[in-house]
Design a protein around this motif. Structure first.
Motif, PDB file in Angstrom:
ATOM      1  N   ARG A  36       0.799  -1.204   0.000  1.00  0.00           N
ATOM      2  CA  ARG A  36       0.000   0.000   0.000  1.00  0.00           C
ATOM      3  C   ARG A  36       0.844   1.271   0.000  1.00  0.00           C
ATOM      4  O   ARG A  36       0.340   2.361   0.200  1.00  0.00           O
ATOM      5  CB  ARG A  36      -0.932  -0.005   1.220  1.00  0.00           C
ATOM      6  CG  ARG A  36      -2.063  -1.000   1.094  1.00  0.00           C
ATOM      7  CD  ARG A  36      -2.956  -0.996   2.306  1.00  0.00           C
ATOM      8  NE  ARG A  36      -2.414  -1.793   3.391  1.00  0.00           N
ATOM      9  CZ  ARG A  36      -3.043  -2.018   4.538  1.00  0.00           C
ATOM     10  NH1 ARG A  36      -4.217  -1.494   4.745  1.00  0.00           N
ATOM     11  NH2 ARG A  36      -2.498  -2.761   5.465  1.00  0.00           N
ATOM     12  N   ASN A  38      -9.984   9.667   5.821  1.00  0.00           N
ATOM     13  CA  ASN A  38      -9.710   8.775   4.688  1.00  0.00           C
ATOM     14  C   ASN A  38     -10.533   9.144   3.453  1.00  0.00           C
ATOM     15  O   ASN A  38     -10.044   9.050   2.321  1.00  0.00           O
ATOM     16  CB  ASN A  38      -9.958   7.321   5.083  1.00  0.00           C
ATOM     17  CG  ASN A  38      -8.833   6.743   5.923  1.00  0.00           C
ATOM     18  OD1 ASN A  38      -7.692   7.217   5.847  1.00  0.00           O
ATOM     19  ND2 ASN A  38      -9.134   5.738   6.723  1.00  0.00           N
ATOM     20  N   VAL A  39     -11.778   9.557   3.651  1.00  0.00           N
ATOM     21  CA  VAL A  39     -12.608  10.012   2.529  1.00  0.00           C
ATOM     22  C   VAL A  39     -11.969  11.244   1.891  1.00  0.00           C
ATOM     23  O   VAL A  39     -11.865  11.363   0.662  1.00  0.00           O
ATOM     24  CB  VAL A  39     -14.042  10.333   2.994  1.00  0.00           C
ATOM     25  CG1 VAL A  39     -14.816  11.033   1.876  1.00  0.00           C
ATOM     26  CG2 VAL A  39     -14.765   9.065   3.418  1.00  0.00           C
ATOM     27  N   ARG A  93      -8.837  10.364  -0.158  1.00  0.00           N
ATOM     28  CA  ARG A  93      -9.152   9.781  -1.469  1.00  0.00           C
ATOM     29  C   ARG A  93      -9.523  10.870  -2.478  1.00  0.00           C
ATOM     30  O   ARG A  93      -9.172  10.788  -3.662  1.00  0.00           O
ATOM     31  CB  ARG A  93     -10.291   8.758  -1.329  1.00  0.00           C
ATOM     32  CG  ARG A  93      -9.846   7.452  -0.671  1.00  0.00           C
ATOM     33  CD  ARG A  93     -10.873   6.356  -0.845  1.00  0.00           C
ATOM     34  NE  ARG A  93     -12.049   6.568  -0.028  1.00  0.00           N
ATOM     35  CZ  ARG A  93     -12.183   6.126   1.228  1.00  0.00           C
ATOM     36  NH1 ARG A  93     -11.181   5.465   1.800  1.00  0.00           N
ATOM     37  NH2 ARG A  93     -13.286   6.343   1.905  1.00  0.00           N
ATOM     38  N   ASN A  94     -10.211  11.905  -2.001  1.00  0.00           N
ATOM     39  CA  ASN A  94     -10.569  13.022  -2.878  1.00  0.00           C
ATOM     40  C   ASN A  94      -9.329  13.801  -3.318  1.00  0.00           C
ATOM     41  O   ASN A  94      -9.215  14.204  -4.480  1.00  0.00           O
ATOM     42  CB  ASN A  94     -11.546  13.961  -2.164  1.00  0.00           C
ATOM     43  CG  ASN A  94     -12.920  13.336  -1.964  1.00  0.00           C
ATOM     44  OD1 ASN A  94     -13.308  12.440  -2.722  1.00  0.00           O
ATOM     45  ND2 ASN A  94     -13.644  13.789  -0.966  1.00  0.00           N
ATOM     46  N   ALA A 103      -6.232  12.584  -3.532  1.00  0.00           N
ATOM     47  CA  ALA A 103      -5.495  11.722  -4.463  1.00  0.00           C
ATOM     48  C   ALA A 103      -6.134  11.730  -5.848  1.00  0.00           C
ATOM     49  O   ALA A 103      -5.434  11.726  -6.872  1.00  0.00           O
ATOM     50  CB  ALA A 103      -5.438  10.299  -3.910  1.00  0.00           C
ATOM     51  N   LYS A 104      -7.462  11.755  -5.894  1.00  0.00           N
ATOM     52  CA  LYS A 104      -8.165  11.771  -7.174  1.00  0.00           C
ATOM     53  C   LYS A 104      -7.844  13.042  -7.947  1.00  0.00           C
ATOM     54  O   LYS A 104      -7.612  13.001  -9.169  1.00  0.00           O
ATOM     55  CB  LYS A 104      -9.668  11.661  -6.924  1.00  0.00           C
ATOM     56  CG  LYS A 104     -10.496  11.517  -8.194  1.00  0.00           C
ATOM     57  CD  LYS A 104     -11.963  11.325  -7.856  1.00  0.00           C
ATOM     58  CE  LYS A 104     -12.793  11.181  -9.132  1.00  0.00           C
ATOM     59  NZ  LYS A 104     -14.234  10.981  -8.808  1.00  0.00           N
ATOM     60  N   THR A 146      -5.112   3.805  -3.870  1.00  0.00           N
ATOM     61  CA  THR A 146      -6.033   4.204  -2.801  1.00  0.00           C
ATOM     62  C   THR A 146      -5.220   4.773  -1.645  1.00  0.00           C
ATOM     63  O   THR A 146      -4.333   4.103  -1.113  1.00  0.00           O
ATOM     64  CB  THR A 146      -6.859   2.999  -2.308  1.00  0.00           C
ATOM     65  OG1 THR A 146      -7.602   2.467  -3.408  1.00  0.00           O
ATOM     66  CG2 THR A 146      -7.818   3.414  -1.204  1.00  0.00           C
ATOM     67  N   VAL A 147      -5.493   6.005  -1.273  1.00  0.00           N
ATOM     68  CA  VAL A 147      -4.714   6.685  -0.229  1.00  0.00           C
ATOM     69  C   VAL A 147      -5.519   6.751   1.062  1.00  0.00           C
ATOM     70  O   VAL A 147      -6.647   7.242   1.079  1.00  0.00           O
ATOM     71  CB  VAL A 147      -4.303   8.101  -0.676  1.00  0.00           C
ATOM     72  CG1 VAL A 147      -3.530   8.805   0.434  1.00  0.00           C
ATOM     73  CG2 VAL A 147      -3.459   8.036  -1.948  1.00  0.00           C
ATOM     74  N   THR A 148      -4.947   6.225   2.129  1.00  0.00           N
ATOM     75  CA  THR A 148      -5.532   6.296   3.468  1.00  0.00           C
ATOM     76  C   THR A 148      -4.440   6.725   4.437  1.00  0.00           C
ATOM     77  O   THR A 148      -3.269   6.832   4.066  1.00  0.00           O
ATOM     78  CB  THR A 148      -6.089   4.934   3.921  1.00  0.00           C
ATOM     79  OG1 THR A 148      -4.985   4.017   4.068  1.00  0.00           O
ATOM     80  CG2 THR A 148      -7.079   4.373   2.912  1.00  0.00           C
TER      81      THR A 148
END
Length: 407
Positions: free
Chosen positions: A217, A336-337, A340-341, A343-344, A351-353
């Motif tokens: 990851r 985490n949400v 992800r935004n 990173a997008k 997937t970034v957490t």
């Protein structure tokens, strides 16, 4: 003086049906202690001179069996005490559980008792892990309660349990977690002498067979720099906070979200971050870069009021272990949400957490040629304890030099 054991019909207490309870009476050193046998008898059916049911008593044989069993049980206790030259009182003798009583405790009662004990001790994480295990076992035994004992859990039981979980579509990591939790509970039962060590089915049933390796990851150094250099100042407040937390974690040895949440000013000394991990309790000592210090400084006003470095926990609101756990879980999900935004927007495919920062810390340093003894490929992966041991064994100067490779 030896204790005397008798069973009496307790006339001082009359039940609603007019009967008196039968009581075990133990006398030692002129002190008496009594314990109910859970049965009662009408006074007209009891011979008070002989302390036994009369011949005409309707339940005479049943009562005699109970009396005989209880007397035999406590006579055995007395013999064991004498053989060990062990001192005791009438009260302690009555309160002691026999080996048979202990080993007859059901899986259900021991699980629930352990969960409540852990909650009282503040070990909320462990309590909920065991509660989850209990609920899964209940589903496995949907047609009956967990009324069996630990002695009945054998290798065949575990194989059937594994097969049932696989039929439900559970992955290897879930199977491993459930079996490890059940093994931990079995070990607790052994320690409590509820089941003998020889009956441990995990001596034969090996949990190591499960493939629990998860995909890497970690981000590349280039993607990490994209996130670090990203300008989130115009974004939502939660995204700004998520960016700060992610960068801070990466720069501070891959510190986990729960450890970040629990940081207070006491964890900063001489320009270093010093804390004990919530999960393993291992001691961590890493340097604070200027960028990390700047991130902490952004939340000074919160810290002055709430007592924590970051706006996750508030000592005025989050007091109990359960309140803290729930708050950390909620905030971690929100962060985490937001990650992800971010990173997008940066066109990062991975997937970034928050946990990715921990893996990335280890991987970037490894690829930079840093001594594997300091960072260890297994950081947060296979053996966190081993990683902590390695980190503790190096001088601060070595760790400081290694962390220069992060940016």
């Amino acid at each position: 003086m030896d204790a005397t054991i008798s069973v009496i019909c307790f006339k001082s207490k009359t039940l609603a049906n007019g009967e008196h309870p039968l009581m075990l009476r133990i006398t030692k050193d002129r002190k008496r202690t009594m314990k109910s046998l859970g049965v009662s008898v009408h006074p007209s059916n009891w011979d008070f001179d002989r302390n036994e049911p009369k011949p005409k008593c309707p339940d005479r044989k049943y009562i005699q069996q109970i009396i005989l069993k209880v007397k035999s049980e406590y006579q055995t206790k007395l013999l064991e005490k004498a053989a060990r030259d062990e001192d005791y009182t009438a009260e302690t003798l009555v309160k002691e559980q026999t080996r048979e009583q202990i080993q007859s405790e059901t899986v259900e009662s021991f699980y629930l008792r352990t969960v409540e004990q852990l909650k009282r001790e503040g070990a909320v994480g462990n309590a909920y892990a065991y509660l989850n295990s209990y609920n899964v076992l209940k589903s496995f035994n949907a047609d009956k309660p967990l009324s069996y004992t630990f002695g009945q859990i054998d290798e065949a039981f575990l194989s059937a349990f594994e097969g049932w979980m696989r039929s439900k579509g559970n992955k290897e990591t879930t199977l491993s977690f459930q079996m490890r939790t059940l093994r931990a509970m079995f070990n607790r039962a052994i320690k409590a002498k509820i089941v003998s060590r020889e009956k441990n089915p995990f001596n034969e049933y090996k949990i190591s067979k499960f493939n629990t390796r998860t995909p890497k990851r970690a981000l590349s150094k280039a993607d990490m720099m994209k996130i670090i250099d990203a300008d989130c100042s115009q974004g939502k407040e939660i995204e700004q906070f998520a960016h700060d937390i992610f960068v801070f974690s990466y720069l501070c040895g891959g510190i986990s979200f729960v450890d970040i949440a629990n940081l207070t000013p006491a964890n900063i000394a001489d320009g270093r971050l010093i804390y004990h991990r919530q999960k393993t309790h291992g001691a961590i000592n890493v340097p604070l870069s200027e960028k990390a210090k700047a991130i902490i400084g952004k939340y000074d006003s919160h810290c002055e009021q709430a007592g924590y470095l970051f706006p996750i926990l508030d000592e005025r609101v989050h007091i109990t272990p359960l309140q803290k756990k729930n708050r950390v879980h909620k905030m971690c999900s929100r962060v985490n949400v937001a990650l992800r935004n971010i990173a997008k927007r940066l066109k990062i495919k991975a997937t970034v957490t928050t946990y990715v920062a921990r893996h990335s810390f280890a991987t970037v340093l490894k690829k930079s040629g840093v001594n594997i003894g300091i960072i260890s490929e297994a950081l947060g992966h296979h053996s966190l304890k081993t990683t902590q041991i390695y980190l503790d064994s190096f001088e601060n100067s070595q760790i400081d030099a290694a962390m220069q490779n992060l940016l």
